[in-house]
Design an enzyme around this catalytic site. Structure first.
Site, PDB file in Angstrom:
ATOM      1  N   ASN A  10       0.882  -1.175   0.000  1.00  0.00           N
ATOM      2  CA  ASN A  10       0.000   0.000   0.000  1.00  0.00           C
ATOM      3  C   ASN A  10       0.910   1.212   0.000  1.00  0.00           C
ATOM      4  OD1 ASN A  10      -1.819   2.046   0.481  1.00  0.00           O
ATOM      5  ND2 ASN A  10      -2.026   1.587   2.675  1.00  0.00           N
ATOM      6  N   GLU A  98      -6.430   4.694   7.931  1.00  0.00           N
ATOM      7  CA  GLU A  98      -6.200   6.122   7.657  1.00  0.00           C
ATOM      8  C   GLU A  98      -7.454   6.754   7.059  1.00  0.00           C
ATOM      9  OE1 GLU A  98      -2.516   5.669   5.499  1.00  0.00           O
ATOM     10  OE2 GLU A  98      -1.556   5.085   7.362  1.00  0.00           O
ATOM     11  N   GLY A 235       5.016   1.167   4.542  1.00  0.00           N
ATOM     12  CA  GLY A 235       6.345   1.749   4.359  1.00  0.00           C
ATOM     13  C   GLY A 235       7.339   0.851   3.634  1.00  0.00           C
TER      14      GLY A 235
END
Ligand code: PEP
Length: 249
Positions: A10, A98, A235
């Site tokens: 992602n 998020e 990340g």
């Protein structure tokens, strides 16, 4: 029923279209030869088309990170499932924490987005997860149960079997460097599978991914757990070598 391991990146709000193309050119040879694993990258909407073109024939699926549930309309700034599919997406993340925390996505919205994704023949990766405060208050299972029931409301067993992938992403482990231990993740994911079954969904065939500070050095231990069927990686999916190391765990 064997569940094919699913390794997904992602990228969040990182990488332009050209940077996506460069990444895919770099990563394809690094992950080639890994049969029996599904690999996907959820890229920014602006990079979907170029990423899908660059990934064509590589076995890497390209996905959107969010969708609107309507097919089209006056929804400034949004994209629909049909638009993502037309740009080359074959999957979409729905209900990422998020989105839930920063943009107000509710369980009800997630259920609508899920229906839209499946209606456009996209695989839908539905995220659930508790916050640190909820975990510390001993509310993890109650929170997950409510998220599952709300986010998957109205989903048929047939549709779930065809296009649903779940992701357990404890909010306190996303982007923090804190990973759930493999035991914590396993225990929670076994609970999610029991809940899916209690909801009448084909739990044994639905992949449940773990996400939250996954790195090359913890991927294998997480993947060895019986109820961890894949990884959703933020990340560490931004660099070709670390993403490839995770895919090749
Ligand atoms: C994510 O964005 O879904 C995620 C798990 O991020 P990170 O791997 O950076 O914690």
């Amino acid at each position: 029923m064997p569940r094919t391991p699913f390794l997904a990146g992602n990228w969040k709000m990182f990488k332009t279209g050209q940077q996506a193309v460069d990444f895919i050119r770099e990563v394809v040879p690094l992950v080639a030869g890994r049969a029996g694993r599904e690999v996907a990258l959820a890229v920014p909407a602006t990079a979907l088309f170029q990423a899908a073109e660059a990934a064509r024939g590589s076995g890497i699926a390209i996905g959107a990170q969010n969708l609107h549930w309507e097919r089209e309309g006056a929804f400034t700034g949004e994209i629909s499932a049909a638009m993502a599919a037309a740009a080359g997406a074959s999957l979409a993340i729905v209900g990422h924490s998020e989105r839930r925390q920063l943009f107000g996505d509710t369980d009800e919205w997630v259920s609508r987005k899920l229906a839209a994704a499946l209606g456009a023949d996209l695989l839908a990766v539905v995220c659930v997860g508790e916050t640190l405060a909820q975990r510390e208050a001993g509310r993890t299972l109650e929170v997950l149960s409510a998220q599952l029931r709300g986010s998957l409301a109205g989903l048929s067993a047939t549709a779930a079997g065809k296009g649903l992938v779940m992701a357990y992403e404890p909010v306190w482990a996303i982007g923090t460097g804190k990973t759930a231990t493999k035991e914590e993740a396993q225990e929670t994911q076994a609970f999610i599978r029991r809940e899916l079954s209690a909801m009448g969904l084909p739990a044994e065939s639905i992949r449940i991914l773990y996400g939250g500070s996954v790195k090359p050095d913890n991927a294998a231990a997480l993947m060895a757990q019986p109820d961890i069927d894949g990884l959703l990686v933020g990340g560490a999916s931004l660099k070709a070598d670390s993403f490839a190391a995770i895919v090749n765990f």
